[in-house]
Design a protein around this motif. Structure first.
Motif, short mmCIF file in Angstrom:
data_model
loop_
_atom_site.label_atom_id
_atom_site.label_comp_id
_atom_site.label_asym_id
_atom_site.label_seq_id
_atom_site.Cartn_x
_atom_site.Cartn_y
_atom_site.Cartn_z
N LYS A 74 0.83 -1.21 0.00
CA LYS A 74 0.00 0.00 0.00
C LYS A 74 0.86 1.26 0.00
O LYS A 74 0.62 2.20 -0.76
CB LYS A 74 -0.92 -0.02 1.22
CG LYS A 74 -1.87 1.15 1.28
CD LYS A 74 -2.78 1.06 2.49
CE LYS A 74 -3.69 2.27 2.56
NZ LYS A 74 -4.52 2.27 3.74
N HIS A 75 1.86 1.28 0.84
CA HIS A 75 2.74 2.46 0.95
C HIS A 75 3.50 2.68 -0.36
O HIS A 75 3.62 3.81 -0.84
CB HIS A 75 3.71 2.25 2.12
CG HIS A 75 4.30 3.50 2.66
ND1 HIS A 75 5.44 4.05 2.14
CD2 HIS A 75 3.91 4.30 3.67
CE1 HIS A 75 5.74 5.15 2.83
NE2 HIS A 75 4.82 5.32 3.76
N SER A 76 4.01 1.60 -0.95
CA SER A 76 4.76 1.74 -2.20
C SER A 76 3.85 2.15 -3.36
O SER A 76 4.28 2.87 -4.26
CB SER A 76 5.52 0.45 -2.54
OG SER A 76 4.63 -0.62 -2.74
N ALA A 125 14.77 11.07 -5.34
CA ALA A 125 14.16 11.68 -4.15
C ALA A 125 12.94 10.90 -3.68
O ALA A 125 12.80 10.65 -2.48
CB ALA A 125 13.79 13.13 -4.46
N ILE A 126 12.09 10.50 -4.60
CA ILE A 126 10.87 9.80 -4.18
C ILE A 126 11.17 8.41 -3.65
O ILE A 126 10.59 7.99 -2.64
CB ILE A 126 9.82 9.79 -5.32
CG1 ILE A 126 9.32 11.23 -5.52
CG2 ILE A 126 8.67 8.85 -5.01
CD1 ILE A 126 8.38 11.42 -6.67
N ILE A 127 12.10 7.70 -4.27
CA ILE A 127 12.46 6.38 -3.74
C ILE A 127 13.09 6.53 -2.36
O ILE A 127 12.74 5.81 -1.42
CB ILE A 127 13.39 5.62 -4.71
CG1 ILE A 127 12.60 5.18 -5.94
CG2 ILE A 127 14.04 4.41 -4.01
CD1 ILE A 127 13.44 4.52 -7.02
N LYS A 174 12.42 5.93 3.39
CA LYS A 174 12.70 6.45 4.73
C LYS A 174 11.40 6.61 5.53
O LYS A 174 11.32 6.24 6.70
CB LYS A 174 13.43 7.79 4.62
CG LYS A 174 13.97 8.32 5.92
CD LYS A 174 14.87 9.52 5.65
CE LYS A 174 15.44 10.09 6.91
NZ LYS A 174 14.48 10.65 7.82
N LYS A 175 10.37 7.13 4.89
CA LYS A 175 9.09 7.31 5.57
C LYS A 175 8.49 5.95 5.91
O LYS A 175 7.93 5.77 7.00
CB LYS A 175 8.15 8.12 4.69
CG LYS A 175 6.91 8.56 5.43
CD LYS A 175 6.14 9.59 4.64
CE LYS A 175 4.94 10.06 5.46
NZ LYS A 175 4.22 11.13 4.81
N TYR A 176 8.58 4.99 5.00
CA TYR A 176 8.08 3.64 5.27
C TYR A 176 8.82 3.03 6.46
O TYR A 176 8.20 2.46 7.36
CB TYR A 176 8.24 2.77 4.02
CG TYR A 176 7.87 1.33 4.23
CD1 TYR A 176 6.55 0.96 4.44
CD2 TYR A 176 8.84 0.33 4.22
CE1 TYR A 176 6.20 -0.36 4.64
CE2 TYR A 176 8.50 -0.99 4.41
CZ TYR A 176 7.18 -1.33 4.62
OH TYR A 176 6.84 -2.65 4.83
N LEU A 185 7.53 0.70 9.97
CA LEU A 185 8.39 -0.33 10.55
C LEU A 185 9.08 0.12 11.84
O LEU A 185 10.07 -0.49 12.26
CB LEU A 185 9.44 -0.77 9.52
CG LEU A 185 8.89 -1.37 8.23
CD1 LEU A 185 10.02 -1.75 7.29
CD2 LEU A 185 8.01 -2.57 8.51
N ASP A 186 8.60 1.16 12.44
CA ASP A 186 9.13 1.65 13.72
C ASP A 186 10.63 1.96 13.67
O ASP A 186 11.36 1.70 14.62
CB ASP A 186 8.83 0.65 14.84
CG ASP A 186 7.34 0.43 15.03
OD1 ASP A 186 6.58 1.40 14.88
OD2 ASP A 186 6.94 -0.72 15.33
N GLY A 187 11.08 2.49 12.54
CA GLY A 187 12.45 2.98 12.45
C GLY A 187 13.50 1.97 12.06
O GLY A 187 14.69 2.28 12.10
N ALA A 188 13.11 0.76 11.69
CA ALA A 188 14.10 -0.25 11.31
C ALA A 188 13.68 -0.93 10.01
O ALA A 188 12.52 -1.29 9.84
CB ALA A 188 14.24 -1.29 12.41
#
Length: 180
Positions: free
Chosen positions: A10-12, A52-54, A59-61, A66-69
């Motif tokens: 969904k995010h991608s 930039a978008i990738i 990074k946002k995903y 994923l709680d930063g990992a």
């Protein structure tokens, strides 16, 4: 685990939509400017958008879902998915451009190809053969599939690089339990 992979999809898709629409807008601007053979600066803008978008999407995903990992492999996979969704949008736009918006677009490109061959001093036989070969590569179906493949491969290469900077290992002893 299913929730995580579903959220990746969904995010991608969202970031693929953003990238695809951005690249279509850039293409429309270039088309409306009457530029058939884009100059180098167009390529730079294109690369900046894709990178930039990738990077930002990965990074946002990583941070929000994923709680930063995120592992290197998951970051690469995410970037390739973004590129794949974007590729579908841009490839459909290309087919729409050459079949509906401007059916003469391919002929205009072929004129440029012919002029370049003449300027190189090629014999008429080579020019004719070159134009016939170019026509085959400029069919809407070929343009669609080559656009898909090229965009996904480009996304893979960019993802292999950006994932180096996005990957982040989870804390080994992180726990959600409160010890009293």
């Amino acid at each position: 685990m299913e929730k995580k992979s579903n959220s990746m999809l969904k995010h991608s898709m969202n970031y693929g939509l953003i990238m695809g629409v951005s690249l279509v807008i850039l293409s429309l601007i270039i088309y409306l400017m009457g530029i058939l053979k884009p100059p180098f600066w167009v390529s730079i803008i294109n690369w900046v958008i894709v990178i930039a978008i990738i990077y930002l999407g990965s990074k946002k995903y990583r941070d929000e879902v994923l709680d930063g990992a995120i592992s290197y492999g998951n970051a690469v996979g995410y970037g390739v998915l973004v590129s794949a969704f974007s590729a579908v949008i841009t490839s459909f736009f290309t087919v729409l451009l050459v079949t509906v918006i401007d059916p003469e677009y391919v002929n205009k490109l072929l004129v440029i190809v012919e002029e370049e061959m003449v300027n190189k001093g090629l014999p008429d036989e080579q020019i004719s053969a070159g134009l016939e070969m170019s026509k085959k590569f400029m069919s809407p179906i070929f343009m669609f599939f080559s656009g898909l493949l090229g965009s996904v491969l480009t996304g893979l290469v960019i993802s292999l690089i950006t994932s180096i900077f996005v990957k982040k290992e989870a804390a080994p002893f992180k726990t959600d339990e409160v010890i009293e």
